[in-house]
Design a protein around this motif. Structure first.
Motif, PDB file in Angstrom:
ATOM      1  N   GLU A  27      -6.048 -12.703   5.852  1.00 48.51           N
ATOM      2  CA  GLU A  27      -5.068 -11.963   4.959  1.00 48.51           C
ATOM      3  C   GLU A  27      -5.379 -11.986   3.439  1.00 48.51           C
ATOM      4  OE1 GLU A  27      -0.965 -10.439   3.739  1.00 48.51           O
ATOM      5  OE2 GLU A  27      -2.193 -10.929   5.588  1.00 48.51           O
ATOM      6  N   ARG A  28      -5.821 -13.282   2.879  1.00 51.77           N
ATOM      7  CA  ARG A  28      -6.049 -13.271   1.368  1.00 51.77           C
ATOM      8  C   ARG A  28      -7.407 -12.295   1.157  1.00 51.77           C
ATOM      9  NH1 ARG A  28      -4.283 -19.352  -0.725  1.00 51.77           N
ATOM     10  NH2 ARG A  28      -4.918 -18.399  -2.718  1.00 51.77           N
ATOM     11  N   ALA A  29      -8.171 -12.319   2.008  1.00 54.34           N
ATOM     12  CA  ALA A  29      -9.358 -11.680   1.523  1.00 54.34           C
ATOM     13  C   ALA A  29      -9.307 -10.184   1.666  1.00 54.34           C
ATOM     14  CB  ALA A  29     -10.693 -11.854   2.684  1.00 54.34           C
ATOM     15  N   GLN A  30      -8.365  -9.509   2.685  1.00 55.03           N
ATOM     16  CA  GLN A  30      -7.983  -8.279   2.588  1.00 55.03           C
ATOM     17  C   GLN A  30      -7.273  -7.961   1.432  1.00 55.03           C
ATOM     18  OE1 GLN A  30      -5.661  -8.230   6.322  1.00 55.03           O
ATOM     19  NE2 GLN A  30      -7.478  -6.847   7.233  1.00 55.03           N
ATOM     20  N   ARG A  31      -6.167  -8.672   0.852  1.00 58.03           N
ATOM     21  CA  ARG A  31      -5.405  -8.497  -0.510  1.00 58.03           C
ATOM     22  C   ARG A  31      -6.362  -8.458  -1.603  1.00 58.03           C
ATOM     23  NH1 ARG A  31      -0.844 -12.598   0.210  1.00 58.03           N
ATOM     24  NH2 ARG A  31      -0.403 -12.358  -1.949  1.00 58.03           N
ATOM     25  N   TYR A  32      -7.318  -9.294  -1.664  1.00 53.59           N
ATOM     26  CA  TYR A  32      -8.555  -9.461  -2.884  1.00 53.59           C
ATOM     27  C   TYR A  32      -9.203  -8.090  -2.708  1.00 53.59           C
ATOM     28  CZ  TYR A  32     -11.920 -10.726  -5.968  1.00 53.59           C
ATOM     29  OH  TYR A  32     -13.003 -10.682  -7.041  1.00 53.59           O
ATOM     30  N   THR A  33      -9.604  -7.774  -1.542  1.00 59.37           N
ATOM     31  CA  THR A  33     -10.739  -6.610  -1.655  1.00 59.37           C
ATOM     32  C   THR A  33      -9.841  -5.311  -1.609  1.00 59.37           C
ATOM     33  OG1 THR A  33     -10.658  -6.621   0.753  1.00 59.37           O
ATOM     34  CG2 THR A  33     -12.453  -7.710  -0.410  1.00 59.37           C
ATOM     35  N   GLY A  34      -8.581  -5.195  -1.710  1.00 56.36           N
ATOM     36  CA  GLY A  34      -7.960  -4.094  -1.999  1.00 56.36           C
ATOM     37  C   GLY A  34      -7.502  -3.310  -0.602  1.00 56.36           C
ATOM     38  N   PRO A  45      -5.399   8.785   8.532  1.00 59.91           N
ATOM     39  CA  PRO A  45      -5.901   8.433   9.710  1.00 59.91           C
ATOM     40  C   PRO A  45      -6.343   6.868   9.679  1.00 59.91           C
ATOM     41  CG  PRO A  45      -7.376   9.603   8.345  1.00 59.91           C
ATOM     42  CD  PRO A  45      -6.188  10.013   7.643  1.00 59.91           C
ATOM     43  N   ASP A  46      -6.733   6.377   8.589  1.00 66.85           N
ATOM     44  CA  ASP A  46      -7.319   4.909   8.482  1.00 66.85           C
ATOM     45  C   ASP A  46      -6.371   4.019   8.037  1.00 66.85           C
ATOM     46  OD1 ASP A  46      -9.847   5.841   9.173  1.00 66.85           O
ATOM     47  OD2 ASP A  46     -10.527   6.278   6.965  1.00 66.85           O
ATOM     48  N   ASP A  47      -4.832   4.374   7.774  1.00 69.01           N
ATOM     49  CA  ASP A  47      -3.830   3.474   7.312  1.00 69.01           C
ATOM     50  C   ASP A  47      -3.070   3.038   8.573  1.00 69.01           C
ATOM     51  OD1 ASP A  47      -4.687   4.163   4.898  1.00 69.01           O
ATOM     52  OD2 ASP A  47      -3.090   5.736   4.768  1.00 69.01           O
ATOM     53  N   ASP A  48      -2.875   1.646   8.849  1.00 73.44           N
ATOM     54  CA  ASP A  48      -2.154   1.002   9.659  1.00 73.44           C
ATOM     55  C   ASP A  48      -1.229   0.244   9.223  1.00 73.44           C
ATOM     56  OD1 ASP A  48      -4.045   1.768  11.910  1.00 73.44           O
ATOM     57  OD2 ASP A  48      -5.308   0.279  11.508  1.00 73.44           O
ATOM     58  N   ILE A  49      -0.046   0.397   9.957  1.00 82.26           N
ATOM     59  CA  ILE A  49       1.170  -0.558   9.543  1.00 82.26           C
ATOM     60  C   ILE A  49       1.204  -1.736  10.154  1.00 82.26           C
ATOM     61  CG2 ILE A  49       3.810  -0.809   9.712  1.00 82.26           C
ATOM     62  CD1 ILE A  49       3.927   2.291   9.713  1.00 82.26           C
ATOM     63  N   ALA A  50       0.933  -3.037   9.383  1.00 81.30           N
ATOM     64  CA  ALA A  50       0.670  -4.234   9.678  1.00 81.30           C
ATOM     65  C   ALA A  50       2.022  -5.198   9.561  1.00 81.30           C
ATOM     66  CB  ALA A  50      -0.232  -4.931   8.798  1.00 81.30           C
ATOM     67  N   LEU A  75      10.478  -3.647   3.689  1.00 78.34           N
ATOM     68  CA  LEU A  75       9.116  -4.364   3.625  1.00 78.34           C
ATOM     69  C   LEU A  75       7.886  -3.700   4.436  1.00 78.34           C
ATOM     70  CD1 LEU A  75       7.361  -6.570   2.040  1.00 78.34           C
ATOM     71  CD2 LEU A  75       8.175  -8.030   4.031  1.00 78.34           C
ATOM     72  N   ILE A  76       7.050  -3.188   3.799  1.00 78.09           N
ATOM     73  CA  ILE A  76       5.743  -2.724   4.584  1.00 78.09           C
ATOM     74  C   ILE A  76       4.741  -3.375   3.929  1.00 78.09           C
ATOM     75  CG2 ILE A  76       4.691  -0.268   5.180  1.00 78.09           C
ATOM     76  CD1 ILE A  76       7.045   1.106   4.618  1.00 78.09           C
ATOM     77  N   GLY A  77       3.736  -3.598   5.042  1.00 73.23           N
ATOM     78  CA  GLY A  77       2.439  -3.793   4.864  1.00 73.23           C
ATOM     79  C   GLY A  77       1.450  -2.907   5.637  1.00 73.23           C
ATOM     80  N   ILE A  78       0.696  -2.456   4.683  1.00 73.70           N
ATOM     81  CA  ILE A  78      -0.598  -1.480   5.315  1.00 73.70           C
ATOM     82  C   ILE A  78      -1.702  -1.947   4.943  1.00 73.70           C
ATOM     83  CG2 ILE A  78      -1.468   0.837   4.802  1.00 73.70           C
ATOM     84  CD1 ILE A  78       1.348   1.081   5.805  1.00 73.70           C
ATOM     85  N   GLU A  79      -2.526  -1.793   6.246  1.00 73.52           N
ATOM     86  CA  GLU A  79      -4.005  -2.052   5.941  1.00 73.52           C
ATOM     87  C   GLU A  79      -4.925  -0.900   6.094  1.00 73.52           C
ATOM     88  OE1 GLU A  79      -5.176  -4.866   9.222  1.00 73.52           O
ATOM     89  OE2 GLU A  79      -3.632  -6.404   8.662  1.00 73.52           O
ATOM     90  N   THR A  80      -5.751  -0.543   5.274  1.00 79.81           N
ATOM     91  CA  THR A  80      -6.647   0.482   5.569  1.00 79.81           C
ATOM     92  C   THR A  80      -8.196   0.290   5.305  1.00 79.81           C
ATOM     93  OG1 THR A  80      -7.063   2.543   4.528  1.00 79.81           O
ATOM     94  CG2 THR A  80      -6.751   0.798   2.975  1.00 79.81           C
ATOM     95  N   PRO A  85     -10.128   0.658  -0.318  1.00 77.74           N
ATOM     96  CA  PRO A  85      -9.077   0.702  -1.258  1.00 77.74           C
ATOM     97  C   PRO A  85      -8.593   1.774  -1.751  1.00 77.74           C
ATOM     98  CG  PRO A  85     -10.848  -1.131  -1.664  1.00 77.74           C
ATOM     99  CD  PRO A  85     -11.654  -0.229  -0.766  1.00 77.74           C
ATOM    100  N   LYS A  86      -9.455   2.949  -2.128  1.00 76.36           N
ATOM    101  CA  LYS A  86      -9.459   4.161  -2.398  1.00 76.36           C
ATOM    102  C   LYS A  86      -7.875   4.968  -1.590  1.00 76.36           C
ATOM    103  CE  LYS A  86     -13.023   6.712   0.057  1.00 76.36           C
ATOM    104  NZ  LYS A  86     -14.104   7.381  -0.311  1.00 76.36           N
ATOM    105  N   ASN A  87      -7.912   4.414  -0.245  1.00 77.84           N
ATOM    106  CA  ASN A  87      -7.126   5.299   0.437  1.00 77.84           C
ATOM    107  C   ASN A  87      -5.634   4.934  -0.184  1.00 77.84           C
ATOM    108  OD1 ASN A  87      -8.986   6.063   2.073  1.00 77.84           O
ATOM    109  ND2 ASN A  87      -8.783   4.487   3.596  1.00 77.84           N
ATOM    110  N   PHE A  88      -5.467   3.582  -0.992  1.00 78.48           N
ATOM    111  CA  PHE A  88      -3.849   3.635  -1.437  1.00 78.48           C
ATOM    112  C   PHE A  88      -3.797   4.465  -2.489  1.00 78.48           C
ATOM    113  CE2 PHE A  88      -4.425  -0.665   0.745  1.00 78.48           C
ATOM    114  CZ  PHE A  88      -3.347  -0.247   1.371  1.00 78.48           C
ATOM    115  N   ASP A  89      -4.710   4.974  -3.423  1.00 77.46           N
ATOM    116  CA  ASP A  89      -4.385   5.950  -4.391  1.00 77.46           C
ATOM    117  C   ASP A  89      -3.975   7.313  -3.510  1.00 77.46           C
ATOM    118  OD1 ASP A  89      -5.641   4.233  -6.336  1.00 77.46           O
ATOM    119  OD2 ASP A  89      -7.645   5.135  -6.133  1.00 77.46           O
TER     120      ASP A  89
END
Length: 415
Positions: A323-330, A355-360, A376-381, A384-388
């Motif tokens: 979890e912490r690694a994913q948040r750090y790497t964006g 297509p690469d965005d998953d709801i966690a 409250l929504i958590g998204i994994e992708t 990082p550029k996918n969030f832009d």
């Protein structure tokens, strides 16, 4: 040859009754990545999966040589020193009382019991190491036992210097750079003191967790100081005050050679070494590797040794590390979305996802709101550029949202 160099070499030879030298292995992955000749001194492969067995053995060996009737030893440890003391207590057939912080990972507690067997008693006292240390020293004084410091002891420092003896014994030439993790300073004091005599041209870099920079604070102040607060995530190196004796050997270290490693970034390094190299490192054990990108310019073309100081990783912590690694790497973010309470509103949001965005995570925070609900929504992708793209789409669609990924206060309550 100075007395310290001679004693370190004697200590290194003496501990061969316990274990062979730990491997010094060239790492092709890191060498290619940074254009350097990078070697890992694998202290994570000692019998107790850390270098701490060295100082514990050397100190106990010398005490028993002077006082053969000494039967009880006491220590305070976040885990690795405890395991070393437990292992050595059973080897010498003496009793140990081991004080550990309440926050010590269960894996380290269980391993300490396994190594010490009937020769050790474990007492969990204190939320922070320094509280544990005070209790251990008080107990030791009351019962007349011998206290084995995890780092602030001349014999312990001498024992940790055996790491330097071993790596120089097998290298064709001394390394240009050595990168060391720092907690209380025992390993750093021992290795730097040895190299100062044998290979003074070798450059040292020291790495502390950002939430526990006791060496940096001491170097800045010119003396050991006690940090007001420490982050205990890197439990093997989270020390609020550098040792007095260890700092004596480190006081002239340049402040810009003492680096701080963010805890979340360390998590990313742990996962990379596990997934790419199959090397299991605990947070403190990953410190020396974690700063390689930061030192890429300094290490290019040079021979570098990183001491991977410990591999006592509790895999129950893996979800938190990921979890912490994913948040750090964006690639993972959390945000609060203001969602209209009308049919089709959720579908409108879901259609924005790529297509690469998953709801966690998806959780309503205000279920009784009349017109809008906070979610409250958590998204994994995957990048990082996918969030832009995602946030731009949300803006165009008129959604109101707040990114809370870096909000520590909200994270404590919601994540």
């Amino acid at each position: 040859m100075t007395d310290f160099v001679h004693s370190a070499r004697v200590a290194e030879q003496a501990m061969r009754v316990l274990f062979p030298p730990t491997p010094l292995l060239r790492n092709d992955f890191l060498s290619q990545r940074f254009g350097a000749d990078i070697w890992l001194k694998r202290e994570d492969l000692s019998p107790v999966r850390s270098y701490k067995i060295r100082g514990a053995f050397n100190a106990m060996r010398k005490v028993l040589a002077d006082k053969p009737d000494q039967k009880v030893f006491v220590c305070a440890s976040a885990g690795n020193h405890a395991q070393g003391v437990a292992f050595v207590c059973r080897h010498f057939g003496v009793n140990g009382v081991i004080f550990m912080p309440v926050t010590t990972p269960q894996q380290k507690i269980d391993k300490t019991r396994a190594f010490g067997g009937d020769n050790v008693e474990i007492r969990l006292i204190g939320d922070y190491f320094d509280d544990t240390l005070a209790n251990a020293q008080s107990f030791c004084a009351r019962v007349g036992a011998h206290f084995l410091s995890p780092f602030d002891d001349d014999d312990v420092i001498e024992g940790q210097a055996s790491v330097a003896v071993e790596l120089l014994n097998v290298m064709e030439h001394a390394p240009d750079i050595v990168i060391l993790p720092v907690g209380g300073g025992g390993l750093s004091a021992g290795m730097r003191s040895y190299f100062a005599e044998v290979s003074p041209q070798t450059e040292f870099w020291f790495v502390e967790p950002s939430g526990g920079r006791s060496l940096y604070a001491a170097v800045q102040a010119g003396e050991p100081v006690t940090l007001d607060h420490i982050d205990t995530f890197v439990d093997g190196a989270a020390v609020a005050r550098i040792g007095t004796k260890t700092f004596a050997a480190l006081r002239d270290v340049p402040a810009d050679h003492v680096l701080g490693a963010p805890e979340d970034r360390i998590c990313a390094t742990i996962l990379e070494m596990l997934n790419v190299e199959g090397i299991v490192l605990e947070p403190a054990g990953a410190l020396s590797v974690d700063v390689l990108p930061e030192l890429s310019a300094q290490i290019a073309g040079k021979t570098v040794v990183c001491v991977t100081s410990g591999g006592n990783f509790d895999f129950e912590r893996l979800p938190e590390v990921k979890e912490r690694a994913q948040r750090y790497t964006g690639v993972k973010k959390y945000f609060i979305l203001r969602l209209p309470q009308r049919p089709g509103a959720l579908r409108d949001f879901l259609e924005i996802l790529g297509p690469d965005d998953d709801i966690a995570r998806f959780e309503y925070l205000k279920k009784s709101a009349r017109n809008f609900g906070s979610v409250l929504i958590g998204i994994e992708t995957k990048a990082p550029k996918n969030f832009d793209r995602l946030f731009a789409q949300l803006d165009r669609a008129g959604f109101t949202y707040q990114d809370i990924t870096e909000d520590e206060m909200l994270a404590q309550f919601l994540l």
